[in-house]
Enzyme design. Structure first.
Site, short mmCIF file in Angstrom:
data_model
loop_
_atom_site.label_atom_id
_atom_site.label_comp_id
_atom_site.label_asym_id
_atom_site.label_seq_id
_atom_site.Cartn_x
_atom_site.Cartn_y
_atom_site.Cartn_z
N CYS A 54 -4.95 -8.88 -8.78
CA CYS A 54 -5.44 -10.02 -8.00
C CYS A 54 -5.14 -11.34 -8.70
O CYS A 54 -4.82 -12.34 -8.06
CB CYS A 54 -6.94 -9.90 -7.75
SG CYS A 54 -7.39 -8.40 -6.88
N ARG A 131 -5.80 -5.51 0.25
CA ARG A 131 -4.97 -6.72 0.20
C ARG A 131 -4.42 -7.00 1.61
O ARG A 131 -3.33 -6.57 1.96
CB ARG A 131 -3.83 -6.54 -0.80
CG ARG A 131 -4.32 -6.23 -2.18
CD ARG A 131 -3.23 -6.07 -3.19
NE ARG A 131 -3.77 -5.44 -4.38
CZ ARG A 131 -4.51 -6.06 -5.29
NH1 ARG A 131 -4.77 -7.34 -5.16
NH2 ARG A 131 -5.00 -5.41 -6.33
#
Lengths: 218, 72
Positions: A54, A131
């Site tokens: 991330c 995601r």
């Protein structure tokens, strides 16, 4: 019961439909989806703050931020973390990597937005958002969705390419072929009638056959 | 609230927005004057309206007496 819910089942957003409205706490204050009308918006989720993949993605999004601005595109992140965690993480990214995160990040602790958009994939994780990328146009219509698993970081070039392709489609009423990049020939939509098909072949396009014609944009 | 501090006073962003609304202005005009993203202006104006520092006049926003006092 809202339109999104039928007998407890959430109806997830679909391409070509209005993106569901929400109001959420973010690192830049309380924002509504409708605050972005008039701009394109990339709404994306990440699994958790202070995680390595991330972090690389946030750096990637920050690096394409200026290019997105030129295209009238705003960015907004989301995860099931508190706003204090987000603030701490983006400060850490600036301190450790020298990258300022210029876009707001939703603190979706009650999973309201994540549930509304189907960002949680229980097969992967019941407590984290996957995601996901939602491309929303200036009229609030959902134009593209991409889903990546927890283990795979997103490709920023592809995100820019999708924006370029959608904006080219809107401006020139054309389609874009596989692996298309700006400057390359585009697809002329197939003719709807036999007469139009015959006409098509005389119009100077690069045609392999009546249904497969490309042209260069000016 | 991005435009209101916990003590109820406007933040730096809030002060900028209030300053820009001394003349009644649309969110688009304020965003252009302050060179701010429109979404931040819309959200900030909403914050300032909630505490009574701004009022809506048609499509424009105007600072109130309370808003003026908050700048002192």
């Amino acid at each position: 019961m809202g339109e999104e819910q039928v007998e407890g089942i959430i109806r997830l957003p679909r391409l070509g439909e209005k993106a569901p409205e929400f109001e959420a706490v973010t690192t830049q204050g309380k924002l509504k989806l409708s605050d972005f009308r008039g701009s394109w918006l990339i709404l994306f989720s990440h699994p958790a703050d202070f995680t390595p993949v991330c972090t690389t993605e946030f750096i990637g999004f920050a690096e394409i931020f200026d290019e997105l601005q030129v295209r009238n595109v705003q960015l907004m992140g989301l995860s099931i973390d508190s706003v204090y965690s987000h603030i701490s993480w983006v400060r850490n990214i600036e301190e450790k990597f020298g990258i300022k995160i210029p876009f707001p990040v939703i603190a979706d602790l009650n999973k309201e937005v994540a549930s509304l958009y189907g960002m949680i994939m229980p097969g992967e994780s019941k407590t984290e958002t996957s995601r996901c990328v939602f491309v929303i146009d200036p009229d609030g219509i959902l134009r593209a969705m991409i889903y990546y698993p927890l283990t795979t970081g997103r490709n920023m070039d592809e995100i820019l390419r999708i924006i370029d392709a959608l904006q080219t489609t809107d401006k020139h009423h054309v389609a874009t072929p596989a692996n298309w990049k700006p400057g390359e020939p585009v697809i002329v939509p197939p003719p709807p009638t036999q007469e139009a098909a015959e006409e098509r072949l005389k119009q100077g396009f690069d045609c392999r056959d009546w249904y497969f014609c490309k042209k260069k944009l000016d | 609230m991005a435009c209101i501090s916990p003590d109820g006073k406007p933040t730096e962003l809030g002060k900028k927005l209030l300053g820009a609304a001394k003349d009644p202005s649309t969110p688009e005009e304020i965003a252009s004057t302050l060179i701010l993203p429109l979404f931040r202006v819309r959200s900030g104006l909403r914050d300032l309206m909630e505490v009574g520092y701004l009022k809506e006049e048609g499509e424009k926003y105007k600072i109130t007496d309370k808003g003026f006092k908050s700048l002192e």
